[in-house]
Design a protein around this motif. Structure first.
Motif, mmCIF file in Angstrom:
data_model
loop_
_atom_site.group_PDB
_atom_site.id
_atom_site.type_symbol
_atom_site.label_atom_id
_atom_site.label_comp_id
_atom_site.label_asym_id
_atom_site.label_seq_id
_atom_site.Cartn_x
_atom_site.Cartn_y
_atom_site.Cartn_z
ATOM 1 N N ILE A 8 23.528 -31.075 5.285
ATOM 2 C CA ILE A 8 21.909 -31.179 5.988
ATOM 3 C C ILE A 8 20.968 -31.520 7.178
ATOM 4 O O ILE A 8 20.322 -30.915 7.541
ATOM 5 C CB ILE A 8 21.607 -32.037 4.510
ATOM 6 C CG1 ILE A 8 21.638 -31.207 3.425
ATOM 7 C CG2 ILE A 8 20.104 -31.725 4.545
ATOM 8 C CD1 ILE A 8 20.913 -32.421 2.122
ATOM 9 N N GLU A 9 21.674 -32.565 7.387
ATOM 10 C CA GLU A 9 20.827 -33.017 9.228
ATOM 11 C C GLU A 9 20.827 -32.154 10.084
ATOM 12 O O GLU A 9 20.005 -31.386 11.013
ATOM 13 C CB GLU A 9 22.077 -34.410 9.528
ATOM 14 C CG GLU A 9 20.994 -34.762 10.907
ATOM 15 C CD GLU A 9 21.532 -36.165 11.321
ATOM 16 O OE1 GLU A 9 21.468 -36.686 12.002
ATOM 17 O OE2 GLU A 9 22.920 -36.796 10.770
ATOM 18 N N SER A 10 22.687 -31.345 10.472
ATOM 19 C CA SER A 10 22.952 -30.352 11.534
ATOM 20 C C SER A 10 21.795 -29.030 10.994
ATOM 21 O O SER A 10 21.398 -28.452 12.031
ATOM 22 C CB SER A 10 24.071 -30.253 11.820
ATOM 23 O OG SER A 10 24.969 -31.328 11.448
ATOM 24 N N LEU A 11 21.540 -28.515 10.272
ATOM 25 C CA LEU A 11 20.999 -27.754 9.310
ATOM 26 C C LEU A 11 19.639 -27.224 9.341
ATOM 27 O O LEU A 11 18.676 -26.644 9.982
ATOM 28 C CB LEU A 11 21.213 -27.738 8.064
ATOM 29 C CG LEU A 11 19.955 -26.023 7.041
ATOM 30 C CD1 LEU A 11 21.189 -24.777 7.942
ATOM 31 C CD2 LEU A 11 20.739 -25.972 5.851
ATOM 32 N N LEU A 12 18.416 -28.839 9.134
ATOM 33 C CA LEU A 12 17.144 -28.939 9.576
ATOM 34 C C LEU A 12 17.320 -29.303 11.078
ATOM 35 O O LEU A 12 15.887 -28.610 11.413
ATOM 36 C CB LEU A 12 16.720 -29.894 8.845
ATOM 37 C CG LEU A 12 16.451 -30.283 6.941
ATOM 38 C CD1 LEU A 12 16.598 -31.331 6.625
ATOM 39 C CD2 LEU A 12 15.877 -28.983 6.636
ATOM 40 N N GLU A 13 17.937 -30.013 11.524
ATOM 41 C CA GLU A 13 17.344 -29.815 12.902
ATOM 42 C C GLU A 13 17.327 -28.200 13.643
ATOM 43 O O GLU A 13 16.720 -28.188 15.073
ATOM 44 C CB GLU A 13 18.659 -30.429 13.833
ATOM 45 C CG GLU A 13 18.139 -30.690 14.972
ATOM 46 C CD GLU A 13 19.117 -31.722 16.300
ATOM 47 O OE1 GLU A 13 19.343 -32.190 16.638
ATOM 48 O OE2 GLU A 13 19.942 -32.522 14.814
ATOM 49 N N ASP A 44 15.314 -26.133 12.401
ATOM 50 C CA ASP A 44 14.079 -25.981 12.347
ATOM 51 C C ASP A 44 13.552 -26.810 12.871
ATOM 52 O O ASP A 44 12.402 -26.904 12.042
ATOM 53 C CB ASP A 44 13.719 -25.868 10.446
ATOM 54 C CG ASP A 44 15.059 -24.102 9.984
ATOM 55 O OD1 ASP A 44 13.775 -23.443 10.366
ATOM 56 O OD2 ASP A 44 15.657 -24.107 9.974
ATOM 57 N N SER A 45 13.487 -27.561 13.681
ATOM 58 C CA SER A 45 13.051 -29.186 14.118
ATOM 59 C C SER A 45 12.374 -29.937 13.187
ATOM 60 O O SER A 45 11.437 -30.875 13.276
ATOM 61 C CB SER A 45 11.634 -28.287 15.186
ATOM 62 O OG SER A 45 12.389 -27.133 16.351
ATOM 63 N N ILE A 46 13.489 -30.026 12.533
ATOM 64 C CA ILE A 46 12.771 -30.825 11.449
ATOM 65 C C ILE A 46 13.862 -31.564 11.238
ATOM 66 O O ILE A 46 15.649 -31.548 11.328
ATOM 67 C CB ILE A 46 12.727 -30.322 9.768
ATOM 68 C CG1 ILE A 46 11.738 -29.636 9.475
ATOM 69 C CG2 ILE A 46 12.998 -31.586 8.728
ATOM 70 C CD1 ILE A 46 11.229 -28.910 8.635
#
Length: 587
Positions: A391-396, A398-400
Motif C-alpha cells: 500500500i505504501e508503494s501504491l499510494l506514493e 499518487d503523492s500520498i
C-alpha cells in the motif's frame, strides 16, 4: 517603521508554514502556526493539530486547546486506555491565544481570567460561559471528562497557558502580571496541577519553528561484541539514562517512533522491571534479568574514546525494542527521590543491540522478531505486514504517503495533507467498503486487534484502487473541513465517516442516475467536486441533528450507534431529490 530582524524572520517562517498548512485566512493561519511552534516538541499529526483550533467569534480569548498525554498530542481522549496511566504519567493541558499583530494586547490576561473561571470553575461567570462558542466548550468538556477518570491514577498534571504575538518585545511588566494572575481560576480548579504562563514573541516563534529534534546521539558503553551487522554492548544504566535524555533531562521520545507499541504503564512486566531496579540487595546485575534494548541506526556505529570512556557515535537512532525497559529506566532515575537507589543501580548494566539494517524489509523483520519475544497482541505489529509495504508503494504514486512507520514521512519533510496513517486508512475502508461508519467512528482501532475484521480491511486480494480511493477521499474531506465552519466540531467529527460513505454511494448515482444504496458501481477514479462534497456534508449534518433530536440522544451517541446509517439509507432510497440536489451543486 522598519521591522526588526526577529519579526521578519518570524513572518518568513509563517510564510513557509503556510505553503504546507492551509487555513481560511491569515489570522487562522497564524493560530495554526503558533500551535505548531508550541506543539513541535511533542508527537502530533495534522488531524490533532487542526482538531485543537477553537478561535473565532466568541472564543473568549482562546484560540487553541490541546491535551498531551505522555509526550503525544491526543487526537481523541476517549481512545486513551486509562489503565495504562500511573503516578509517573504526564498529562499537559495546553491553552493559547495567538495575535497576528506586532501590538501587545494588555487585556489578554483579563480575558483569560474570565474565560478560565467560566470554563473550569462551576457556577462562576455563567453568563460569560453561555456566550462562548460550542467548539471551545466541547474541547474543554472532553478534557474534564477525561481528567475525571484519569485523576484516579494520580498522574502529573501540568497546565500551560500561552500568549503568542508578532512583537519584537515581551509584554510590559503590568501586562504580564495580569497574564500570570489569570492562573488563579486554574489553580483553584486543579489544586495539585503545575500551572505555567508563557509568552512567545517573534523571536521565540521563529526559534521554535527552526528547532528540530536530533536523531544522532552518543552512547557510552563498557564491553562489546562486534558482529557483522552491528554491535552488542553492555551499557551502565546511568549512561543509558543519559543517552535517553536531553540536556534538561527530558526524555528523547522521538527515538521511539519506530517502536510498535506505547509504554504500557503499571502492567506486570513493568512492575517486574521496576522491582529489579529498586532491589538494593540483589547481587545479580540487571542485564541478566532483562531482554535488553534493540536500536536501529542508518550507519555502522563508530567507536571512539571520549574523556577516557568508550563511546559509540550513532546516526538516525530508532529504538525498536525495549520501550518498556527504557521508560522504566528513565522513570527510575528521573523520578526517584532516594539517592541510595540511584547510586546502587547506576553501575548496573543493560544489554544493548545496535543494528545497521539498510533495507526496509530487514528493519521490519527486526522489529517483528524483537517485539514478538514478549507476550503482546500481534495486532500492534501489523505495520510490518507485507500488505502495508505494498500500500505504501501504491499510494506514493499518487503523492500520498502512507505513514505505516510513525512520523517517518513527517521527518522526511512531507506535507501533512499528503500523509495518511494506517488507522486513518483502515477507518476509511471500514466506513466505505464494509459500510460500517459507526464502527469507524466509535472503535477506530478495533479492527487492528480482530484478525477476522482486519483481514477484511487489509489484504493483498483487495483491489488496490479501493485503498487509493479511500486515502484520496479521506485527505480531500480533511482538507475541506479546514474552512468548513457551518457546524460545530462535535458534529463534524461524528459525520466524517458517514460523509465518506455517502460520497461513494453518490458516485454510483452519478454513473447510473439511480438512488441505490450501492458502493460497487462507483468508478474507481471518480470523486465529488468541492461543492458536491460540501453539499453531502451539509445533508449528513442536518440529518444527524434531526435524528439526534428525534431519538433524544447526543451527537456522539448517534454517530457511534447502528441506527443512523439505516436512517440515512432509508432517506437516500426514498427521496431521489437528495441525490439530484447534490449533483446540481456546482463549483
Amino acid at each position: 517603521m522598519k521591522e526588526s530582524t526577529s519579526v521578519r524572520l518570524a513572518k518568513d517562517r509563517l510564510h513557509k508554514f503556510g505553503e504546507n498548512f492551509k487555513a481560511p485566512d491569515e489570522d487562522a493561519l497564524f493560530e495554526l502556526f503558533t500551535a505548531h511552534c508550541v506543539l513541535k516538541k511533542y508527537g502530533y499529526d495534522s488531524s490533532s493539530l487542526y482538531g485543537g483550533l477553537v478561535g473565532g467569534a466568541r472564543d473568549g480569548g482562546i484560540d487553541w486547546v490541546y491535551v498531551v498525554v505522555n509526550g503525544t498530542v491526543a487526537n481523541d481522549l476517549k481512545e486513551i486506555n486509562i489503565n495504562y496511566l500511573n503516578k509517573n504519567s504526564e498529562i499537559e493541558l495546553i491553552i493559547g491565544q495567538a495575535k497576528n499583530s506586532s501590538k501587545i494586547t494588555a487585556s489578554v490576561g483579563e480575558k483569560f481570567m474570565m474565560t478560565f473561571s467560566a470554563l473550569f470553575c462551576d457556577n462562576e461567570a455563567q453568563e460569560h460561559f453561555d456566550g462562548l462558542k460550542e467548539d471551545l466548550k466541547d474541547n474543554v468538556r472532553e478534557f474534564l471528562n477525561f481528567w475525571a477518570e484519569a485523576s484516579s491514577k494520580r498522574p502529573k498534571l501540568t497546565i500551560s497557558v500561552y500568549y503568542c504575538h508578532l512583537s519584537n518585545n515581551m509584554s510590559p511588566e503590568n501586562a504580564f502580571a495580569t497574564l500570570v494572575a489569570s492562573k488563579e481560576p486554574l489553580m483553584r480548579a486543579f489544586p495539585s496541577a503545575k500551572v505555567n504562563v508563557k509568552e512567545f514573541n517573534a523571536q521565540k516563534l521563529y526559534e521554535a519553528y527552526d528547532a528540530h529534534p536530533s536523531y544522532d546521539a552518543s552512547l557510552v558503553y563498557q564491553e562489546e561484541l562486534d558482529a557483522s551487522t552491528g554491535k552488542v554492548a553492555l551499557v551502565k544504566l546511568k549512561d543509558y539514562y543519559d543517552f535517553l535524555t536531553d540536556d534538561e533531562e527530558n526524555l528523547n521520545s522521538h527515538y521511539f517512533e519506530a517502536n510498535v507499541r506505547d509504554f504500557q504503564g503499571n502492567v506486570k512486566v513493568n512492575k517486574e522491571i521496576k522491582e529489579s531496579l529498586c532491589d538494593l540487595k540483589s547481587k545479580v546485575d540487571f542485564w541478566w534479568k532483562n531482554n535488553g534494548i534493540t536500536i536501529l541506526v542508518s550507519e555502522s556505529p563508530s567507536s571512539q574514546s571520549k574523556e577516557g570512556r568508550k563511546t559509540y557515535s550513532l546516526a538516525d537512532v530508532q529504538i525498536v525494542n525495549g520501550l518498556q525497559t527504557s521508560y522504566s529506566i528513565y522513570e527510575h532515575f528521573h523520578n526517584s527521590s532516594h539517592l541510595d537507589e540511584k547510586v546502587t543501580t547506576e553501575n548496573q548494566h543493560v544489554l544493548v543491540r545496535i543494528l545497521s539494517a539498510s533495507e526496509d524489509d530487514e528493519k521490519d523483520q527486526i522489529i517483528r522478531a524483537t517485539n514478538s519475544q514478549t507476550k503482546i497482541d500481534d495486532a500492534v505489529l501489523r505495520a510490518t505486514d507485507r500488505v502495508h509495504r505494498t500500500i505504501e508503494s501504491l499510494l506514493e504514486i499518487d503523492s500520498i504517503f502512507y505513514d505505516r512507520r510513525k512520523n517517518y514521512y513527517k521527518n522526511q519533510g512531507k506535507r501533512p495533507d499528503e500523509i495518511i496513517s494506517i488507522k486513518e486508512l483502515g477507518q476509511s475502508y471500514l466506513a466505505v467498503f464494509l459500510m460500517k461508519p459507526n464502527t469507524a467512528r466509535a472503535r477506530p482501532s478495533q479492527y487492528l486487534g480482530n484478525d477476522k475484521l482486519y483481514s477484511k480491511i487489509f489484504s493483498e486480494e483487495i483491489s488496490p484502487e479501493k485503498y487509493v480511493w479511500c486515502a484520496t477521499m479521506f485527505k480531500r474531506l480533511e482538507k475541506m473541513y479546514i474552512g468548513y465552519d457551518s457546524y460545530s466540531k462535535n458534529i463534524k467529527t461524528n459525520i466524517f465517516y458517514y460523509v465518506l460513505l455517502i460520497c461513494r454511494i453518490f458516485g454510483c448515482y452519478h454513473l447510473t442516475q439511480k438512488n441505490e444504496w450501492n458502493i460497487e458501481k462507483c468508478p474507481s477514479k471518480w470523486y465529488p467536486n468541492e461543492s458536491q462534497l460540501v453539499a453531502i456534508a451539509d445533508w449528513v449534518a442536518k440529518e444527524l441533528i434531526e435524528f439526534a433530536e428525534e431519538q433524544n440522544n447526543t451527537y456522539d451517541g448517534i454517530g457511534k450507534g447502528q441506527d443512523f446509517k439505516e436512517h440515512l439509507q432509508k432517506r437516500w432510497i426514498e427521496d431521489a431529490g437528495i441525490a439530484r440536489a447534490i449533483k446540481g451543486s456546482v463549483e
